[in-house]
Design a protein around this motif. Structure first.
Motif, mmCIF file in Angstrom:
data_model
loop_
_atom_site.group_PDB
_atom_site.id
_atom_site.type_symbol
_atom_site.label_atom_id
_atom_site.label_comp_id
_atom_site.label_asym_id
_atom_site.label_seq_id
_atom_site.Cartn_x
_atom_site.Cartn_y
_atom_site.Cartn_z
ATOM 1 N N LYS A 4 0.819 -1.206 0.000
ATOM 2 C CA LYS A 4 0.000 0.000 0.000
ATOM 3 C C LYS A 4 0.859 1.264 0.000
ATOM 4 O O LYS A 4 0.328 2.371 -0.121
ATOM 5 N N ILE A 5 2.170 1.102 0.136
ATOM 6 C CA ILE A 5 3.053 2.254 0.281
ATOM 7 C C ILE A 5 3.417 2.834 -1.081
ATOM 8 O O ILE A 5 3.838 2.113 -1.985
ATOM 9 N N PHE A 6 3.235 4.154 -1.214
ATOM 10 C CA PHE A 6 3.625 4.867 -2.419
ATOM 11 C C PHE A 6 4.770 5.813 -2.078
ATOM 12 O O PHE A 6 4.818 6.400 -0.996
ATOM 13 N N ALA A 7 5.682 5.952 -3.013
ATOM 14 C CA ALA A 7 6.900 6.715 -2.744
ATOM 15 C C ALA A 7 6.657 8.213 -2.626
ATOM 16 O O ALA A 7 7.430 8.919 -1.982
ATOM 17 N N ARG A 176 -1.875 11.378 11.707
ATOM 18 C CA ARG A 176 -0.612 11.600 12.417
ATOM 19 C C ARG A 176 0.286 10.386 12.320
ATOM 20 O O ARG A 176 1.510 10.491 12.184
ATOM 21 N N LEU A 177 -0.311 9.192 12.392
ATOM 22 C CA LEU A 177 0.443 7.941 12.455
ATOM 23 C C LEU A 177 -0.251 6.889 11.613
ATOM 24 O O LEU A 177 -1.480 6.786 11.610
ATOM 25 N N GLY A 178 0.531 6.120 10.893
ATOM 26 C CA GLY A 178 -0.024 5.025 10.122
ATOM 27 C C GLY A 178 0.989 3.910 9.994
ATOM 28 O O GLY A 178 2.200 4.135 10.135
ATOM 29 N N ASP A 179 0.499 2.697 9.756
ATOM 30 C CA ASP A 179 1.437 1.605 9.480
ATOM 31 C C ASP A 179 1.300 1.178 8.024
ATOM 32 O O ASP A 179 0.438 1.657 7.285
ATOM 33 N N THR A 180 2.175 0.276 7.616
ATOM 34 C CA THR A 180 2.226 -0.096 6.209
ATOM 35 C C THR A 180 1.023 -0.914 5.764
ATOM 36 O O THR A 180 0.832 -1.131 4.566
ATOM 37 N N ASP A 181 0.181 -1.351 6.709
ATOM 38 C CA ASP A 181 -1.080 -2.009 6.368
ATOM 39 C C ASP A 181 -2.225 -1.020 6.229
ATOM 40 O O ASP A 181 -3.352 -1.409 5.911
ATOM 41 N N LEU A 196 -14.432 9.439 8.340
ATOM 42 C CA LEU A 196 -15.667 9.335 7.572
ATOM 43 C C LEU A 196 -15.383 9.459 6.079
ATOM 44 O O LEU A 196 -15.935 8.709 5.265
ATOM 45 N N ALA A 197 -14.527 10.403 5.706
ATOM 46 C CA ALA A 197 -14.156 10.542 4.301
ATOM 47 C C ALA A 197 -13.453 9.288 3.803
ATOM 48 O O ALA A 197 -13.714 8.812 2.698
ATOM 49 N N ALA A 198 -12.571 8.738 4.637
ATOM 50 C CA ALA A 198 -11.835 7.533 4.253
ATOM 51 C C ALA A 198 -12.777 6.372 3.966
ATOM 52 O O ALA A 198 -12.568 5.591 3.025
ATOM 53 N N MET A 199 -13.824 6.240 4.763
ATOM 54 C CA MET A 199 -14.790 5.156 4.578
ATOM 55 C C MET A 199 -15.545 5.295 3.259
ATOM 56 O O MET A 199 -15.912 4.305 2.636
ATOM 57 N N ALA A 200 -15.780 6.537 2.824
ATOM 58 C CA ALA A 200 -16.620 6.776 1.650
ATOM 59 C C ALA A 200 -15.906 6.550 0.326
ATOM 60 O O ALA A 200 -16.559 6.406 -0.707
ATOM 61 N N GLY A 201 -14.585 6.533 0.330
ATOM 62 C CA GLY A 201 -13.842 6.419 -0.922
ATOM 63 C C GLY A 201 -13.699 4.976 -1.394
ATOM 64 O O GLY A 201 -13.432 4.081 -0.606
ATOM 65 N N ARG A 202 -13.873 4.765 -2.689
ATOM 66 C CA ARG A 202 -13.606 3.436 -3.255
ATOM 67 C C ARG A 202 -12.099 3.165 -3.248
ATOM 68 O O ARG A 202 -11.672 2.029 -3.064
ATOM 69 N N ILE A 203 -11.322 4.208 -3.469
ATOM 70 C CA ILE A 203 -9.867 4.149 -3.313
ATOM 71 C C ILE A 203 -9.491 5.256 -2.328
ATOM 72 O O ILE A 203 -9.698 6.434 -2.616
ATOM 73 N N THR A 204 -8.963 4.869 -1.183
ATOM 74 C CA THR A 204 -8.635 5.842 -0.138
ATOM 75 C C THR A 204 -7.129 6.003 -0.022
ATOM 76 O O THR A 204 -6.394 5.014 0.106
ATOM 77 N N ILE A 205 -6.691 7.253 -0.071
ATOM 78 C CA ILE A 205 -5.272 7.590 -0.033
ATOM 79 C C ILE A 205 -5.004 8.382 1.244
ATOM 80 O O ILE A 205 -5.650 9.399 1.498
ATOM 81 N N ALA A 206 -4.053 7.915 2.036
ATOM 82 C CA ALA A 206 -3.732 8.569 3.310
ATOM 83 C C ALA A 206 -2.307 9.112 3.294
ATOM 84 O O ALA A 206 -1.372 8.385 2.949
ATOM 85 N N GLN A 207 -2.163 10.381 3.656
ATOM 86 C CA GLN A 207 -0.831 10.908 3.924
ATOM 87 C C GLN A 207 -0.613 10.833 5.424
ATOM 88 O O GLN A 207 -1.503 11.173 6.201
ATOM 89 N N VAL A 208 0.546 10.354 5.830
ATOM 90 C CA VAL A 208 0.805 10.161 7.261
ATOM 91 C C VAL A 208 2.084 10.892 7.659
ATOM 92 O O VAL A 208 3.052 10.947 6.904
ATOM 93 N N PHE A 228 -9.979 0.048 5.195
ATOM 94 C CA PHE A 228 -10.541 1.183 4.481
ATOM 95 C C PHE A 228 -9.500 1.959 3.676
ATOM 96 O O PHE A 228 -9.853 2.890 2.955
ATOM 97 N N VAL A 229 -8.225 1.627 3.811
ATOM 98 C CA VAL A 229 -7.150 2.422 3.210
ATOM 99 C C VAL A 229 -6.431 1.620 2.135
ATOM 100 O O VAL A 229 -5.972 0.506 2.374
ATOM 101 N N ASN A 230 -6.313 2.193 0.951
ATOM 102 C CA ASN A 230 -5.683 1.510 -0.181
ATOM 103 C C ASN A 230 -4.255 1.956 -0.440
ATOM 104 O O ASN A 230 -3.434 1.167 -0.921
ATOM 105 N N ARG A 231 -3.954 3.228 -0.123
ATOM 106 C CA ARG A 231 -2.632 3.772 -0.418
ATOM 107 C C ARG A 231 -2.159 4.632 0.750
ATOM 108 O O ARG A 231 -2.965 5.362 1.340
ATOM 109 N N VAL A 232 -0.881 4.550 1.038
ATOM 110 C CA VAL A 232 -0.300 5.311 2.141
ATOM 111 C C VAL A 232 0.951 6.029 1.635
ATOM 112 O O VAL A 232 1.792 5.429 0.959
ATOM 113 N N VAL A 233 1.065 7.307 1.961
ATOM 114 C CA VAL A 233 2.234 8.108 1.598
ATOM 115 C C VAL A 233 2.812 8.713 2.871
ATOM 116 O O VAL A 233 2.090 9.357 3.648
#
Length: 254
Positions: A4-7, A176-181, A196-208, A228-233
């Motif tokens: 799920k990790i993006f560079a 503030r904090l996220g793991d690679t899962d 709530l926004a994260a739940m609504a997205g078909r593809i959810t992108i989180a910046q941490v 609920f999270v597909n991508r993490v940056v």
């Protein structure tokens, strides 16, 4: 399982194209996914439909996309602090659906939970239920599109109005904090609309701000599960803007 990790934020939002719908976390400038928004601003995606509590300020947050003319429609509960937002709306360049704040929150939660619609007492007896709120103005100042009347129903001895759940193509959130899962922890009031926004997205992108390996976050401390999270940056600590700064005059007494 694919990582799920993006560079970079740019890589994470690269497939957000024209006409995409976005659920965006944050409240005012608190907890907004600013790095992801700035990355979208560097792309050519336009005609975007945004669901968010508000639209940032003129030069920060979603206000950046707005000033670039990239947003076609906004569903929000508050539109103050942004002069360009008001200008575009009144000039007929932007369609705006105003909704009660609690209703917006529940619409996002419902969409993310697979609930297509629900009844709420909020808005009964007002234009929210009766219709007629200007969604888009024409160039001459007349109303081009207005909100339709909504179904109401009596439960017990009280009237309720039907509201639809929200699902979007993408969701953008800040944690503030996220793991690679993809498990996320939000800081204090930055939690606001982010889960709530994260739940609504078909593809959810989180910046941490901080990224750790699975197992480093106590399961009891997780605010949003990684399902609920597909991508993490990993963006690190971003500059935290203050929407309104109020200070005492130099002669004021403590």
């Amino acid at each position: 399982m694919a990582s799920k990790i993006f560079a970079s934020a740019a890589a994470a939002v690269a497939d957000i194209g024209h006409g995409a719908s976005l659920a965006v976390g944050g409240f005012g400038l608190c907890g907004i996914p600013d790095a992801l928004i700035e990355a979208i601003a560097q792309c050519d995606a336009a005609d975007l439909e945004v669901f968010s509590n508000n639209c940032g300020v003129d030069d920060h947050g979603l206000g950046i996309l707005l000033s670039l003319g990239r947003i076609r429609r906004v569903t929000a509960s508050y539109v103050g602090e942004n002069k360009e937002f008001a200008r575009q709306y009144l000039a007929g360049e932007l369609e705006v659906e105003l909704t009660p704040q609690g209703t917006l929150a529940e619409r996002l939660r419902a969409g993310g939970s697979g609930i297509p619609a629900f009844f709420t007492p909020a808005g009964v007896g007002t234009p929210v239920a009766d219709g007629g709120i200007p969604w888009r103005y024409a160039a001459d100042g007349s109303v081009a599109v207005s909100s339709p009347p909504r179904e109401t129903r009596i439960f017990g001895d009280r009237e309720y109005v039907l509201e639809h759940g929200i699902t979007t193509d993408f969701a953008l959130v800040h944690a503030r904090l996220g793991d690679t899962d993809g498990n996320l922890v939000f800081a204090k009031t930055a939690m606001n609309f982010n889960p709530l926004a994260a739940m609504a997205g078909r593809i959810t992108i989180a910046q941490v701000e901080e990224l750790v390996e699975p197992g480093h976050i106590d399961p009891a401390s997780v605010h949003l599960p990684g399902v609920f999270v597909n991508r993490v940056v990993h963006t690190g600590l971003q500059d935290k803007r203050i929407e309104k700064r109020t200070v005492a005059s130099s002669g004021a007494r403590s």
